[in-house]
Design a protein around this motif. Structure first.
Motif, PDB file in Angstrom:
ATOM      1  N   TRP A 193      21.825  -1.054 -13.741  1.00 25.77           N
ATOM      2  CA  TRP A 193      20.560  -1.667 -13.325  1.00 25.77           C
ATOM      3  C   TRP A 193      19.736  -2.048 -14.554  1.00 25.77           C
ATOM      4  N   GLU A 231      10.940  -5.066   0.639  1.00 28.04           N
ATOM      5  CA  GLU A 231      11.541  -4.791   1.939  1.00 28.04           C
ATOM      6  C   GLU A 231      11.072  -3.431   2.460  1.00 28.04           C
ATOM      7  N   ILE A 284      25.937  -1.050  -2.890  1.00 19.75           N
ATOM      8  CA  ILE A 284      25.070  -2.220  -2.965  1.00 19.75           C
ATOM      9  C   ILE A 284      25.016  -2.645  -4.426  1.00 19.75           C
ATOM     10  N   SER A 285      25.091  -3.929  -4.668  1.00 20.16           N
ATOM     11  CA  SER A 285      25.055  -4.436  -6.041  1.00 20.16           C
ATOM     12  C   SER A 285      23.626  -4.398  -6.567  1.00 20.16           C
ATOM     13  N   ARG A 286      23.488  -4.391  -7.868  1.00 18.86           N
ATOM     14  CA  ARG A 286      22.145  -4.395  -8.461  1.00 18.86           C
ATOM     15  C   ARG A 286      21.408  -5.684  -8.099  1.00 18.86           C
ATOM     16  N   GLU A 287      22.145  -6.784  -7.964  1.00 20.63           N
ATOM     17  CA  GLU A 287      21.517  -8.055  -7.607  1.00 20.63           C
ATOM     18  C   GLU A 287      20.942  -8.018  -6.183  1.00 20.63           C
ATOM     19  N   ASP A 288      21.725  -7.476  -5.252  1.00 19.37           N
ATOM     20  CA  ASP A 288      21.254  -7.380  -3.872  1.00 19.37           C
ATOM     21  C   ASP A 288      20.064  -6.424  -3.756  1.00 19.37           C
ATOM     22  N   LEU A 289      20.126  -5.312  -4.484  1.00 21.19           N
ATOM     23  CA  LEU A 289      19.011  -4.368  -4.447  1.00 21.19           C
ATOM     24  C   LEU A 289      17.775  -4.972  -5.099  1.00 21.19           C
ATOM     25  N   THR A 338      17.704   1.323   5.670  1.00 21.72           N
ATOM     26  CA  THR A 338      18.685   1.520   4.607  1.00 21.72           C
ATOM     27  C   THR A 338      18.155   2.527   3.603  1.00 21.72           C
ATOM     28  N   LYS A 369      16.842  -8.019  -5.140  1.00 19.62           N
ATOM     29  CA  LYS A 369      16.216  -8.936  -4.177  1.00 19.62           C
ATOM     30  C   LYS A 369      15.392  -8.163  -3.152  1.00 19.62           C
ATOM     31  N   LEU A 370      15.919  -7.059  -2.652  1.00 22.62           N
ATOM     32  CA  LEU A 370      15.192  -6.246  -1.684  1.00 22.62           C
ATOM     33  C   LEU A 370      13.916  -5.645  -2.294  1.00 22.62           C
TER      34      LEU A 370
END
Length: 150
Positions: A127, A25, A12-17, A70, A19-20
């Motif tokens: 990160w 989430e 998982i990319s730092r950007e996607d994480l 996840t 956002k979560l």
């Protein structure tokens, strides 16, 4: 036995994480497996489960995270400890499923199939380059510890 290897573990990319984490989430759990190098900052809401504790903590971790959609593992670089921990977690889930041990009120393989296990690409080092000073995403950050390191 799982067909997962360090090479084919999902990332998982730092950007996607980020956002979560920002969206708070509820179905995600972040496991930071750093040992003494945990000092200097960590992702908001993560659990520190040092690799030195995995022999006895992994079954407990599988049980407590059974309801998560996840699970994200990481270390400093997510090249060795993070991916190895994710594999160990997957194998422990499979072992417990095969023995019929309950996970989140369900038995066996159904629970294991529903959970995605991923590794944070670049680990905490990458990160913190972007989100280290963002208090919404990173706690306990000490910039001086990260300057010119790694």
């Amino acid at each position: 036995m799982s067909s997962a290897t360090i090479v084919n573990l999902p990332r998982i990319s730092r950007e996607d994480l980020a956002k979560l984490v920002r969206d708070k989430e509820p179905g995600i759990s972040i496991i930071d497996v750093r040992d003494g190098d945990y000092i200097g900052g960590h992702i908001v809401g993560c659990q520190n489960v040092p690799t030195s504790t995995h022999d006895y903590r992994m079954p407990e971790l599988v049980r407590t995270l059974a309801d998560k959609d996840t699970v994200v593992f990481h270390c400093a670089l997510s090249q060795q400890r993070g991916p190895s921990s994710a594999l160990r977690y997957l194998r422990e889930r499979e072992r417990m499923s095969a023995k019929g041990e309950a996970t989140s009120g369900e038995q066996g393989k159904d629970a294991a199939k529903e959970q995605k296990v991923v590794v944070l690409d670049g680990g905490f080092t990458k990160w913190q380059e972007v989100y280290g000073t963002d208090a919404e995403l990173t706690e306990g950050y000490v910039k001086d510890l990260w300057d010119d390191s790694w």
